[in-house]
Write a protein that holds these residues in place. Structure first.
Motif, PDB file in Angstrom:
ATOM      1  N   ASN A 126       0.863  -1.178   0.000  1.00 25.09           N
ATOM      2  CA  ASN A 126       0.000   0.000   0.000  1.00 25.09           C
ATOM      3  C   ASN A 126       0.897   1.225   0.000  1.00 25.09           C
ATOM      4  N   VAL A 127       0.756   2.048  -1.019  1.00 19.06           N
ATOM      5  CA  VAL A 127       1.651   3.195  -1.164  1.00 19.06           C
ATOM      6  C   VAL A 127       0.847   4.485  -1.196  1.00 19.06           C
ATOM      7  N   GLU A 148      -3.136   0.366  -3.664  1.00 16.00           N
ATOM      8  CA  GLU A 148      -2.622  -0.968  -3.367  1.00 16.00           C
ATOM      9  C   GLU A 148      -2.027  -1.569  -4.631  1.00 16.00           C
ATOM     10  N   VAL A 149      -0.785  -2.046  -4.539  1.00 15.48           N
ATOM     11  CA  VAL A 149      -0.146  -2.650  -5.713  1.00 15.48           C
ATOM     12  C   VAL A 149      -0.010  -4.156  -5.494  1.00 15.48           C
ATOM     13  N   LYS A 150      -0.517  -4.896  -6.471  1.00 17.42           N
ATOM     14  CA  LYS A 150      -0.461  -6.366  -6.390  1.00 17.42           C
ATOM     15  C   LYS A 150       0.457  -6.914  -7.474  1.00 17.42           C
ATOM     16  N   ASN A 151       0.578  -8.235  -7.481  1.00 19.67           N
ATOM     17  CA  ASN A 151       1.354  -8.939  -8.495  1.00 19.67           C
ATOM     18  C   ASN A 151       2.848  -8.651  -8.409  1.00 19.67           C
ATOM     19  N   LEU A 152       3.358  -8.629  -7.190  1.00 20.52           N
ATOM     20  CA  LEU A 152       4.782  -8.398  -7.016  1.00 20.52           C
ATOM     21  C   LEU A 152       5.425  -9.730  -6.678  1.00 20.52           C
ATOM     22  N   SER A 180      -5.949  15.224  -7.102  1.00 22.97           N
ATOM     23  CA  SER A 180      -7.255  14.574  -7.001  1.00 22.97           C
ATOM     24  C   SER A 180      -7.336  13.376  -7.935  1.00 22.97           C
ATOM     25  N   GLU A 181      -6.389  13.287  -8.860  1.00 21.86           N
ATOM     26  CA  GLU A 181      -6.441  12.153  -9.782  1.00 21.86           C
ATOM     27  C   GLU A 181      -5.866  10.878  -9.167  1.00 21.86           C
ATOM     28  N   ILE A 182      -5.245  11.042  -7.996  1.00 17.90           N
ATOM     29  CA  ILE A 182      -4.784   9.834  -7.301  1.00 17.90           C
ATOM     30  C   ILE A 182      -5.994   9.210  -6.628  1.00 17.90           C
ATOM     31  N   LYS A 183      -6.369   8.044  -7.102  1.00 19.11           N
ATOM     32  CA  LYS A 183      -7.578   7.413  -6.580  1.00 19.11           C
ATOM     33  C   LYS A 183      -7.220   6.238  -5.675  1.00 19.11           C
ATOM     34  N   GLN A 184      -8.082   6.014  -4.726  1.00 17.33           N
ATOM     35  CA  GLN A 184      -7.897   4.805  -3.922  1.00 17.33           C
ATOM     36  C   GLN A 184      -8.280   3.620  -4.798  1.00 17.33           C
ATOM     37  N   GLU A 185      -7.288   2.827  -5.138  1.00 18.30           N
ATOM     38  CA  GLU A 185      -7.551   1.766  -6.109  1.00 18.30           C
ATOM     39  C   GLU A 185      -6.540   0.648  -5.952  1.00 18.30           C
ATOM     40  N   THR A 186      -6.793  -0.443  -6.663  1.00 17.35           N
ATOM     41  CA  THR A 186      -5.834  -1.537  -6.710  1.00 17.35           C
ATOM     42  C   THR A 186      -5.142  -1.488  -8.062  1.00 17.35           C
ATOM     43  N   ARG A 187      -3.805  -1.514  -8.049  1.00 12.88           N
ATOM     44  CA  ARG A 187      -3.058  -1.471  -9.306  1.00 12.88           C
ATOM     45  C   ARG A 187      -2.202  -2.724  -9.424  1.00 12.88           C
ATOM     46  N   ARG A 223      -8.757  -2.118 -10.342  1.00 13.79           N
ATOM     47  CA  ARG A 223     -10.130  -1.760  -9.980  1.00 13.79           C
ATOM     48  C   ARG A 223     -10.085  -0.623  -8.977  1.00 13.79           C
ATOM     49  N   SER A 224     -11.102   0.189  -9.004  1.00 15.52           N
ATOM     50  CA  SER A 224     -11.117   1.344  -8.112  1.00 15.52           C
ATOM     51  C   SER A 224     -11.950   1.038  -6.886  1.00 15.52           C
ATOM     52  N   LYS A 225     -11.920   1.926  -5.943  1.00 14.92           N
ATOM     53  CA  LYS A 225     -12.633   1.731  -4.682  1.00 14.92           C
ATOM     54  C   LYS A 225     -14.133   1.518  -4.900  1.00 14.92           C
ATOM     55  N   GLU A 226     -14.661   2.259  -5.888  1.00 15.21           N
ATOM     56  CA  GLU A 226     -16.111   2.153  -6.116  1.00 15.21           C
ATOM     57  C   GLU A 226     -16.489   0.735  -6.525  1.00 15.21           C
ATOM     58  N   GLU A 227     -15.555   0.088  -7.258  1.00 19.69           N
ATOM     59  CA  GLU A 227     -15.855  -1.265  -7.711  1.00 19.69           C
ATOM     60  C   GLU A 227     -15.430  -2.296  -6.670  1.00 19.69           C
ATOM     61  N   ALA A 228     -14.774  -1.818  -5.644  1.00 19.99           N
ATOM     62  CA  ALA A 228     -14.215  -2.767  -4.675  1.00 19.99           C
ATOM     63  C   ALA A 228     -15.323  -3.563  -4.001  1.00 19.99           C
TER      64      ALA A 228
END
Lengths: 591, 604
Positions: free
Chosen positions: B323-324, B339-343, B370-377, B390-395
């Protein structure tokens, strides 16, 4: 018990040996000719098995086991008699799942008779009745298994399209135990989809019309009425003597309510007393396998076989131990007579609490039902009990707390039916043969679930998803758990075990007698849920309870519910046993 | 990869472990391809593509009853006492995001921004059987052979907890200095996906088994001089038990990701479904990619030293999500978290954090915060960048609730103490031991990096080898040779006692280091006693002065020209005479004595 004529024993046995299939060799050749072609021995056996409960209170399971143990009748002959009776009654009653045997295993008769012959082979090696009793205490007892319990060799559909072709890989622990004790599984009894309902009208197998027969399971006392639910098939089958015993499951009253509607004894054990392994889960913290029998004693014998811890079910209770079989088990507790009272007052000194909240004379409970409770209280006083009213203020919390808990757990337990894993009779969605038809996995799952699950499961999944979702979970699910704890504590506080005054509590089992088929009022789910008001509190608390017939109202049986403290199944069966003998109801439906 | 503060020249053994990024990708790809083909050939995998679905699913369901003969772990006995105790209110609740930390700002490359990093790690526990059933827990088996009705989520089946899982989780928790809770509970985490047989995952939500620990991750940099390991402290928020999901292999387009018109099938291998995991969540205590990687590396070392997991990132035994967020230095509030996955390597952890730092700072600098979104990358190893998944809204809303099929987990009194008493050596203790032997921090760092190497080394030293010498052999020639032979320390024939024997032969003057080096390939290949080998080959060093004098005399005699030149002042020729002597003795001459003899013979 109806005296068994010598002819049965003579026809059925050699010295000790059993000649399988002898009794019914002619009737099986010409099944539909009816009684005329049967031998005298066959007719006597049928009379013994299918007749009313005699004055000594021995139920069909006890009669069957005694015939096998003591008179050398073969399990196969008994099973055949029940198959014939099923064949005769099924068109009217539809208690059983049609084509329930897993494909490739032969016909129902093949499977049932083979299992019976297996027991006969075991028995053939044993010399004395005592040996036979010890080896197979329920030898010759035919068993109906509710369709949401796994029995190897039979489909387990739980009344749902989603599992219409599911062949379970192994027996549920309860079925395994009963089979080892000598029971012969004669079929899967119909139930509401996943046990969610009070009428047994929502089993998916009933979607397809059966020509010339009942479309849904019927109440043997009145074929225009339902047997109750969700274990309606089990109740109807035991009531009509299609089988001697039946397994049900009770999540919110699904054993007790149909038992009341069909005039049989229905036992819901303490949560954890009986293993849930192999029971297709609806609400895991509430589900309990239960027993149907024609008498409390039959239920007690069944409970003796299925009670106890199971390493495969972590929620089963290791302690307290069930009463040891060497000392007679639940069966002895069931027959027990209080020392001072003797046979005249076998329950002397027992304190019975009549739950005030369940006896409101404001129209919510039918007159006939209140009458039965009165009759039961009167009979209990006659048996030496002290009967007095008690109050359970948290009673009104039971229904909402139950439904919130049940739908929450259901939404989770039913997630696995996504149409990907269990092959269904009807291909899911459009173009089922052409992959996902360009749809995403999620779209595919959504479409499968929509078409495979019935209205009631879908409704409960939607409600359960809501009650658990973020922001609502605290207000609904967690509050329901608090209410649940309160119901539990309050109920315990009334019991001697919890410092209270009552040994058992007494309530009606259901506010009404059996509903008419297709009752419009019950189309409204809330009306249907209200019918569970007497029973759900017991499931929330996890306590044991038994529904026992206590009277008739306008030609329909009415049951009363006896609730005990945790793990006191012996005590409530004891009350039920003496109550049924004292009331002396001759409960054989007019078929 | 720019040289960061943590970077150091990897030793030969390490090079084996940490393959560089490019070779890694190829290996991963190769593996995926083979797996996919075998899966198809086996015909036992569950293809989620509906065309092949029914047949394969049926085959799979029919095959469910094959039980492995593997040793079973014991399952937890059921607790009667709790059977009426369903609705106990949960006491501890954990805030989803921790409060801001007052850690001093660490040096970040250029700007006035800093990264705040938290790491979530899934570690597969090395048990014989799965977490809730008695299927074998093994990596690399044919797809869908280690499955049963329980881990496939058949209707009516119930989980029973593997006691070994609890033991390993408690052991890990203690090694991470956590508080081990006497009572914890299991919950259901619910979502729909092809990899979840039951539609939910058994996990622990609000009452995990361990909380509040810390790790001191070493941040040693080669080339710096220090007497002790520099460390950075990372606090552990929690450690909980959960079950792994099935492993999905996507053929062609990703049809499970919800994209339109998924072209390829997705194959599911349920061998992994139900494999026990612990998830370890840190507080947001790290400030650089190097620190995050250092933490992950130390965690891997710990689980390997504890014997709870192989910690193999390529096989997925250890999986890190980071989580960065980025904020101005000195700010108390945390920025928006990504959140960054696949490491699947430590370098990926480092690079992904660095990339996110650059991405987020440049957005902040450009006033587009504001373009930094809470999301999974997802980390894309080939492009060295992260992309939005996916973004927080889709979480998903996981709709946690208590798992009703499992009672509260209550540890036996004394259970934790017992686990503590049997606690193996930790990397930290290993490092202390090594420094205690007089090794440098650099050497200790290499030897303590791998459990196998450390154990080999300790055994060697306890068998009598001189610590520094044994270290040099192990990290030098032996590692290089093993790499050449494509073998490793565990499988090579030379045992630590034999290496010790060899060191002693050198110390005692029986053989020279050069001869020892020559013997190594054979020792590593075939094993056996170095002493016997030296004797059988007649390689014992010639340390007899008389014998050497004789040989030297012969050489002096047969090379009159060179003798003359040497005596005429061409000192460099001394080396020629040494070489000739060594040649004549096939290298067996004691080098020091050769010098003495030669000087005597030439300078007379």
């Amino acid at each position: 018990m109806v005296p068994v004529k010598k002819s049965i024993a003579a026809a059925g046995t050699g010295r000790y040996g059993i000649r399988p299939g002898f009794l019914f060799c002619r009737t099986t050749q010409r099944k539909h000719d009816g009684y005329a072609t049967r031998t005298q021995a066959a007719r006597d056996l049928e009379h013994a098995l299918f007749g009313p409960v005699g004055t000594d209170g021995d139920g069909p399971a006890q009669v069957a086991a005694r015939l096998v143990h003591e008179q050398g009748v073969s399990c196969e002959d008994i099973a055949r008699a029940h198959l014939n009776r099923m064949e005769m009654l099924e068109p009217k009653l539809r208690s059983f799942l049609p084509n329930s045997v897993v494909q490739g295993r032969g016909t129902l008769a093949d499977v049932v008779l083979e299992e019976a012959r297996g027991h006969d082979r075991t028995l053939a090696k044993l010399v004395t009745a005592e040996e036979r009793r010890r080896a197979l205490p329920l030898a010759g007892v035919t068993l109906g298994v509710k369709d949401n319990i796994c029995a190897a060799g039979f489909r387990a559909t739980a009344g749902s399209l989603a599992l219409s072709r599911y062949a379970p890989p192994r027996d549920a622990t309860v079925v395994d135990n009963l089979r080892r004790a000598g029971c012969v599984v004669v079929g899967k009894t119909l139930c509401d989809e996943f046990g969610m309902g009070s009428t047994t009208e929502s089993s998916a197998s009933q979607l397809k019309d059966v020509v010339g027969g009942a479309a849904t399971t019927r109440n043997p006392w009145d074929l225009s009425r339902v047997p109750g639910g969700s274990s309606g098939g089990s109740a109807a089958a035991v009531s009509s003597r299609q089988c001697a015993l039946a397994l049900g499951t009770d999540t919110g009253g699904s054993v007790r309510q149909p038992a009341s509607f069909c005039g049989v004894v229905g036992l819901k054990p303490t949560y954890g007393r009986v293993s849930r392994f192999g029971l297709i889960a609806y609400a895991s913290s509430l589900d309990v396998p239960g027993c149907f029998g024609s008498t409390a004693q039959d239920c007690a014998r069944m409970l003796d076989v299925i009670a106890g811890p199971d390493p495969a079910d972590s929620s089963s209770a290791a302690l307290p131990h069930p009463p040891p079989l060497s000392e007679g088990g639940y069966e002895r507790l069931c027959r027990q007579v209080s020392g001072e009272g003797g046979d005249a007052k076998p329950l002397l000194g027992l304190k019975v609490g009549l739950v005030r909240e369940t006896l409101r004379r404001d129209g919510t409970v039918e007159e006939g039902v209140l009458g039965a409770v009165d009759a039961a209280s009167e009979a209990l006083r006659g048996l030496g009990c002290e009967v007095k009213e008690v109050s359970l203020p948290a009673f009104d919390l039971s229904l909402p707390a139950y439904y919130v808990t049940a739908v929450s757990e259901a939404s989770s337990n039913l997630s696995r039916y996504d149409g990907l894993r269990y092959p269904a009779e009807v291909e899911a969605g459009e173009g089922g043969d052409e992959g996902f038809g360009g749809r995403s996995l999620m779209a595919q799952i959504a479409s499968s679930r929509g078409s495979l699950l019935g209205d009631e499961p879908l409704r409960r999944i939607l409600m359960g998803t809501y009650t658990l979702s973020e922001g609502y979970g605290d207000a609904l699910y967690k509050r329901a758990q608090v209410a649940r704890k309160r119901v539990q504590q309050e109920m315990l506080a009334r019991m001697v075990a919890g410092g209270g005054e009552c040994d058992v509590l007494l309530t009606p089992t259901a506010p009404t007698t059996a509903y008419a088929c297709g009752d419009k009022e019950l189309q409204d789910p809330l009306q249907m849920y209200l019918g569970d008001v007497m029973t759900v509190g017991v499931n929330l608390a996890g306590f044991p309870a038994v529904s026992v017939p206590a009277g008739m109202s306008l030609g329909l049986p009415v049951g009363v519910q006896v609730i005990g403290a945790p793990f006191e199944e012996g005590a409530i069966l004891n009350v039920a046993h003496h109550l049924e003998r004292s009331l002396g109801l001759n409960l054989l439906p007019p078929l | 990869m720019a040289g960061g503060p943590l970077r150091r020249a990897p030793g030969p053994l390490e090079r084996k472990a940490n393959l560089d990024v490019t070779s890694l990708i190829i290996i991963t790809r190769a593996r995926t391809t083979t797996r996919t083909t075998t899966t198809t050939k086996q015909g036992r995998a569950v293809a989620c593509k509906a065309r092949t679905q029914s047949a394969t699913v049926r085959a799979l369901l029919a095959a469910t009853l094959t039980r492995s003969a593997a040793p079973r772990d014991r399952s937890i006995p059921w607790h009667h006492a709790r059977s009426l105790d369903w609705c106990r209110p949960s006491a501890a609740c954990f805030a989803s995001s921790a409060a801001a930390v007052d850690a001093p700002a660490k040096p970040v490359s250029t700007t006035e921004y800093e990264t705040v990093i938290g790491v979530e790690t899934h570690v597969q526990l090395d048990t014989n059987t799965k977490a809730f059933c008695s299927c074998k827990n093994e990596y690399g088996a044919k797809p869908n052979v280690n499955v049963c009705p329980v881990c496939l989520g058949h209707p009516g089946m119930l989980p029973t907890l593997n006691e070994r899982v609890v033991e390993l989780a408690v052991r890990t928790g203690m090694a991470l200095n956590c508080e081990v809770h006497q009572e914890s509970k299991f919950d259901r985490k619910q979502y729909f996906y092809g990899d979840l047989p039951k539609g939910y995952q058994i996990s622990q939500n609000d009452r995990p088994i361990c909380t509040d620990g810390f790790v001191d991750a070493p941040t040693f940099v080669v080339g710096t001089k220090c007497d002790a390991f520099p460390t950075t402290r990372v606090r552990i928020n929690r450690l909980h038990i959960e079950e792994d999901t099935a492993k999905l292999t996507h053929e062609g387009q990703d049809s499970l990701a919800g994209g339109e018109g998924g072209g390829g099938a997705t194959l599911a291998d349920y061998n992994r479904a139900g494999v026990p995991l612990v998830e370890i969540v840190t507080e947001p205590d790290m400030r650089t990619g190097e620190e995050a990687a250092a933490y992950a590396q130390e965690l891997r070392r710990i689980v390997r030293f504890l014997g709870v997991s192989s910690g193999n990132m390529q096989e997925g035994s250890l999986r890190c999500d980071v989580n960065v967020s980025v904020r101005r230095k000195g700010a108390q509030e945390l920025g928006t978290k990504v959140e960054v996955k696949n490491l699947n390597s430590f370098s990926a952890v480092r690079s992904a954090v660095d990339f996110e730092f650059r991405r987020q700072t440049s957005l902040l600098e450009a006033g587009r915060g504001s373009e930094i979104k809470q999301e999974t990358r997802l980390w894309d190893e080939q492009r060295m960048e992260t992309k939005s998944m996916r973004s927080k809204e889709e979480a998903a809303d996981y709709r946690y609730f208590r798992e009703p099929d499992l009672p509260f987990l209550a540890l036996r009194p004394g259970f934790a103490d017992q686990v503590n008493a049997e606690m193996p050596k930790l990397p930290r203790e290993a490092r202390d031991d090594l420094l205690g032997l007089g090794l440098s921090v650099a050497d200790a760092s290499i030897l303590s990096d791998d459990l196998g190497l450390f154990e080999y080394y300790t055994e060697c030293v306890s068998s009598g080898a001189e610590p520094k010498q044994a270290c040099n052999w192990l990290v030098g020639d032996i590692s290089a040779l093993l790499k050449e032979m494509k073998r490793d320390l565990d499988t090579c024939a030379m045992r630590p006692q034999q290496l010790a024997e060899m060191c002693q032969l050198i110390d005692g003057g029986t053989i020279s280091g050069k001869i020892a080096k020559g013997l190594l390939p054979e020792l590593l290949e075939k094993g056996g006693s170095p002493k016997e080998l030296v004797e059988s080959k007649g390689l014992v060093q010639i340390s007899d002065e008389g014998e050497l004098d004789k040989i030297v005399a012969e050489i002096v005699e047969s090379n009159p020209k060179q003798v003359e030149q040497y005596r005429g002042g061409k000192d460099k020729l001394f080396g020629f005479f040494v070489g000739q002597t060594m040649k004549a003795t096939k290298g067996r001459a004691n080098p020091k004595m050769v010098n003495d003899c030669l000087r005597r013979a030439l300078d007379q």
